[in-house]
Design an enzyme around this catalytic site. Structure first.
Site, PDB file in Angstrom:
ATOM      1  N   LEU A  14       0.847  -1.198   0.000  1.00  0.00           N
ATOM      2  CA  LEU A  14       0.000   0.000   0.000  1.00  0.00           C
ATOM      3  C   LEU A  14       0.882   1.247   0.000  1.00  0.00           C
ATOM      4  O   LEU A  14       1.630   1.486   0.943  1.00  0.00           O
ATOM      5  CB  LEU A  14      -0.900   0.020   1.239  1.00  0.00           C
ATOM      6  N   ARG A  21       1.792  13.959   7.001  1.00  0.00           N
ATOM      7  CA  ARG A  21       2.614  14.322   8.150  1.00  0.00           C
ATOM      8  C   ARG A  21       4.079  14.587   7.781  1.00  0.00           C
ATOM      9  O   ARG A  21       4.827  15.149   8.566  1.00  0.00           O
ATOM     10  CB  ARG A  21       2.512  13.203   9.217  1.00  0.00           C
ATOM     11  N   GLU A 162      -7.467   1.661  16.186  1.00  0.00           N
ATOM     12  CA  GLU A 162      -6.589   2.769  15.807  1.00  0.00           C
ATOM     13  C   GLU A 162      -6.438   3.753  16.959  1.00  0.00           C
ATOM     14  O   GLU A 162      -7.372   3.958  17.735  1.00  0.00           O
ATOM     15  CB  GLU A 162      -7.160   3.488  14.582  1.00  0.00           C
ATOM     16  N   ASN A 177      -0.037  -2.849  15.773  1.00  0.00           N
ATOM     17  CA  ASN A 177      -0.181  -3.425  14.443  1.00  0.00           C
ATOM     18  C   ASN A 177       0.940  -2.881  13.552  1.00  0.00           C
ATOM     19  O   ASN A 177       1.061  -1.675  13.384  1.00  0.00           O
ATOM     20  CB  ASN A 177      -1.556  -3.008  13.890  1.00  0.00           C
ATOM     21  N   ASN A 235       5.977   8.089   9.208  1.00  0.00           N
ATOM     22  CA  ASN A 235       4.882   9.012   8.914  1.00  0.00           C
ATOM     23  C   ASN A 235       5.331  10.461   8.932  1.00  0.00           C
ATOM     24  O   ASN A 235       4.709  11.312   8.322  1.00  0.00           O
ATOM     25  CB  ASN A 235       3.734   8.820   9.904  1.00  0.00           C
TER      26      ASN A 235
HETATM   27  C1  UD1 Z   1      -1.644   2.029   9.683  1.00  0.00           C
HETATM   28  C2  UD1 Z   1      -2.622   1.121  10.424  1.00  0.00           C
HETATM   29  C3  UD1 Z   1      -2.177   1.031  11.865  1.00  0.00           C
HETATM   30  C4  UD1 Z   1      -0.756   0.513  11.956  1.00  0.00           C
HETATM   31  C5  UD1 Z   1       0.196   1.361  11.091  1.00  0.00           C
HETATM   32  C6  UD1 Z   1       1.536   0.684  10.979  1.00  0.00           C
HETATM   33  C7  UD1 Z   1      -4.809   1.366   9.360  1.00  0.00           C
HETATM   34  C8  UD1 Z   1      -6.162   1.970   9.464  1.00  0.00           C
HETATM   35  N1  UD1 Z   1      -3.954   1.661  10.330  1.00  0.00           N
HETATM   36  O1  UD1 Z   1      -1.714   3.334  10.243  1.00  0.00           O
HETATM   37  O2  UD1 Z   1      -3.048   0.137  12.571  1.00  0.00           O
HETATM   38  O3  UD1 Z   1      -0.325   0.523  13.285  1.00  0.00           O
HETATM   39  O4  UD1 Z   1      -0.322   1.503   9.754  1.00  0.00           O
HETATM   40  O5  UD1 Z   1       2.491   1.484  10.337  1.00  0.00           O
HETATM   41  O6  UD1 Z   1      -4.554   0.629   8.442  1.00  0.00           O
HETATM   42  N2  UD1 Z   1      -2.515   3.967   2.184  1.00  0.00           N
HETATM   43  C9  UD1 Z   1      -3.080   3.786   0.944  1.00  0.00           C
HETATM   44  N3  UD1 Z   1      -4.327   4.286   0.714  1.00  0.00           N
HETATM   45  C10 UD1 Z   1      -5.040   4.956   1.652  1.00  0.00           C
HETATM   46  C11 UD1 Z   1      -4.450   5.136   2.930  1.00  0.00           C
HETATM   47  C12 UD1 Z   1      -3.177   4.626   3.162  1.00  0.00           C
HETATM   48  O7  UD1 Z   1      -2.484   3.179   0.053  1.00  0.00           O
HETATM   49  O8  UD1 Z   1      -6.149   5.376   1.371  1.00  0.00           O
HETATM   50  C13 UD1 Z   1      -1.164   3.428   2.422  1.00  0.00           C
HETATM   51  C14 UD1 Z   1      -0.154   4.485   2.826  1.00  0.00           C
HETATM   52  O9  UD1 Z   1       0.535   4.989   1.687  1.00  0.00           O
HETATM   53  C15 UD1 Z   1       0.786   3.729   3.756  1.00  0.00           C
HETATM   54  C16 UD1 Z   1      -0.079   2.635   4.326  1.00  0.00           C
HETATM   55  O10 UD1 Z   1      -1.221   2.543   3.505  1.00  0.00           O
HETATM   56  O11 UD1 Z   1       1.874   3.164   3.058  1.00  0.00           O
HETATM   57  C17 UD1 Z   1      -0.517   2.936   5.746  1.00  0.00           C
HETATM   58  O12 UD1 Z   1      -1.160   4.188   5.757  1.00  0.00           O
HETATM   59  P1  UD1 Z   1      -0.847   5.283   6.856  1.00  0.00           P
HETATM   60  O13 UD1 Z   1      -1.676   6.473   6.583  1.00  0.00           O
HETATM   61  O14 UD1 Z   1       0.600   5.448   7.013  1.00  0.00           O
HETATM   62  O15 UD1 Z   1      -1.477   4.540   8.123  1.00  0.00           O
HETATM   63  P2  UD1 Z   1      -1.003   4.647   9.616  1.00  0.00           P
HETATM   64  O16 UD1 Z   1      -1.629   5.828  10.240  1.00  0.00           O
HETATM   65  O17 UD1 Z   1       0.461   4.531   9.702  1.00  0.00           O
HETATM   66 MG    MG Z   2       2.021   4.657   8.372  1.00  0.00          MG
END
Ligand code: UD1
Ligand code: MG
Length: 483
Positions: A14, A21, A162, A177, A235
């Site tokens: 992903l 941030r 979360e 997680n 982040n």
């Molecule tokens: C997420 C997890 C959290 C975990 C953490 C670990 C969720 C809701 N939360 O939070 O439980 O502890 O990762 O690092 O999943 N992304 C997409 N599309 C979107 C949103 C995000 O591709 O619509 C991708 C981002 O680019 C990133 C990853 O998903 O690589 C995680 O997204 P991020 O916004 O960093 O989530 P966290 O707040 O870190």
């Molecule tokens: Mg993240």
């Protein structure tokens, strides 16, 4: 490549998030750590598992991220997430036209420290336990910002909550997680379809599928990793620096085990792409970057930057900055020199203190010991370029070349006005401005003849300390040569 035993049928990374941030114009996953992008580190490790298919969800900064993915993993399938509606939404899109069944590995594009070995162990644990869903977890000294793992009295995972949604007692949980999961594809498909955006961000959280799979009677497990540092996510810029330092330590550790002497590993930054032979020594505050290679018994640093530089065995580069160049065996550079693109320093050659060289070939054993600029030149072997020599390569419009033969002696403070050539064994007189070629064996002199105006100081600067000193030495006011 054939799929190895235990390889997941599909891997999804992903990488569509905004990375808000980071407060950066550059997409988060394209920021660098140890010479590679965050995403490059993740894809490299995931690819080592040899997944049947690799899908990368891209969105924010897609124009830059997608070509980068293609470069690193040409067979990866990019999935475009136009609107960032959360990690659950990203996975829905990645599964939409997927025909494969079996196991899918999901991980985030922002956790560059994860190693393929850890992922492999995670896959083995998942398969051995015959889980429908597994989430890789870690216990962090500071779990702030991460999703928390809620377990029941039997120690089984109940849900992932979360930080934003967590009541105080859940925020106290330090098991988090990591964002790395394994799922049975069919079960995940049915669970993500049910996700609701009923949370503070109005997003579909992938993390909610765990509770759903449990509710449907599926076997889900949280698998605790033993090295939390591998699972750190980036982040913001402070986490970028924290992860970079961990990666730096890992890289330095490997080099030290391979016989490289690193005097101060905390101030030595070596890109993951750099190769160093055993018995090289790296002094503090040095940065070795890009495609740099360093030969055995060479000395680098202190305070030296090497960017795409090949340093052959036994060379030394001290307090200098070198980019896109070759440093021959036993050659010496520095202190305080700047070797720019296209510098080829021959075996045993020297670019001493305060020397700048660009696009030039310096022959075997030739020395440029002090305070010189060498540009667009070809110098033979065994020559010596006197202090403060300048290769005048630019006429204000174009650059021109200078050619110097073997065993030449260029006098100090010579200006070599290019295009010009100096034959084998020739000399130039110190302070000359050489505009014409000097043939082999000749002495090129191009400066006005000296005259002394006797008694000048006593006549024009009488009463000064200089005049007193001259008088004491027997000088008089006369402009005639005394007997
Ligand atoms: C997420 C997890 C959290 C975990 C953490 C670990 C969720 C809701 N939360 O939070 O439980 O502890 O990762 O690092 O999943 N992304 C997409 N599309 C979107 C949103 C995000 O591709 O619509 C991708 C981002 O680019 C990133 C990853 O998903 O690589 C995680 O997204 P991020 O916004 O960093 O989530 P966290 O707040 O870190
Ligand atoms: Mg993240």
């Amino acid at each position: 490549m054939s799929k190895s035993l235990g390889a997941p049928e599909v891997a999804i990374v992903l990488a569509a998030g905004e990375g808000t941030r980071m407060k950066s114009q550059t997409p988060k996953v394209l920021h660098f750590i140890s010479g590679k992008t965050i995403l490059d580190h993740v894809l490299t490790q995931v690819n080592k598992l040899n997944p049947g298919e690799l899908r990368v969800v891209v969105g924010a900064g897609r124009e830059a991220v997608e070509p980068h993915v293609k470069q690193i993993a040409p067979s990866a399938v990019p999935i475009f997430q136009a609107e960032r509606n959360g990690t659950g939404h990203a996975v829905q899109l990645a599964l939409a036209d997927l025909s494969a069944s079996g196991t899918v590995l999901i991980c985030a594009g922002d956790t560059p420290l994860l190693r393929s070995e850890t992922l492999s162990e995670f896959i083995t644990a998942h398969k051995e336990a015959k889980n429908i869903a597994s989430v890789l977890t870690a216990e962090l000294p500071d779990p702030t910002g991460y999703g928390r793992i809620v377990r029941d009295e039997k120690g089984e995972i109940v849900a992932i909550v979360e930080e934003r949604e967590a009541p105080e007692e859940i925020k106290l949980i330090d098991e988090i997680n990591t964002g790395v999961y394994l799922f049975d594809i069919a079960s995940l498909r049915s669970s993500v379809a049910k996700l609701k955006a009923d949370n503070s961000q109005g997003e579909l959280y992938l993390t909610d599928v765990i509770a759903d799979i449990k509710a449907a009677g599926g076997k889900a497990a949280a698998i605790l990793s033993n090295d939390y540092s591998e699972t750190l996510g980036i982040n913001d810029r402070s986490q970028l620096a924290e992860c970079a330092a961990i990666m730096r330590d890992r890289i330095n550790y490997e080099h030290m085990l391979n016989g490289v002497e690193i005097i101060d590993p905390t101030t030595t930054w070596i890109d993951s792409t750099v190769k160093i032979a055993a018995d090289a020594t790296i002094f503090p505050e040095s940065w070795l970057a890009g495609t740099t290679t360093v030969g055995a018994n060479s000395i680098i640093g202190p305070r030296t930057t090497l960017m795409n530089v090949n340093v052959a065995a036994g060379a030394s580069v001290i307090e200098s900055n070198c980019v896109d160049c070759e440093i021959g065996a036993g050659a010496k550079v520095g202190p305080y020199s700047y070797l720019r693109a296209g510098t080829l320093l021959g075996e045993g050659a020297k670019a001493g203190a305060y020397v700048e060289i660009k696009n030039s070939k310096i022959g075997e054993g030739t020395k440029v010991p002090h305070l010189s600029y060498v540009g667009d030149a070809e110098i033979g072997s065994g020559s010596n370029i006197g202090a403060a020599t300048v290769f005048v390569n630019y006429d204000g419009v174009e650059k021109h070349k200078t050619k110097i033969g073997n065993e030449v002696r260029i006098g100090s403070d010579t200006m070599l006005v290019a295009p010009v050539s100096i034959g084998d064994g020739a000399y130039t007189a110190a302070g000359s401005v050489i505009t014409d070629d000097v043939p082999a064996g000749a002495m090129g002199v191009a400066r006005s003849k000296q005259r002394n105006i006797l008694g000048w100081v006593l006549r024009k600067r009488s009463g000064t300390k200089s005049a007193q000193a001259a008088k004491a030495a027997g000088a008089n006011e006369s402009s005639e040569q005394g007997s």
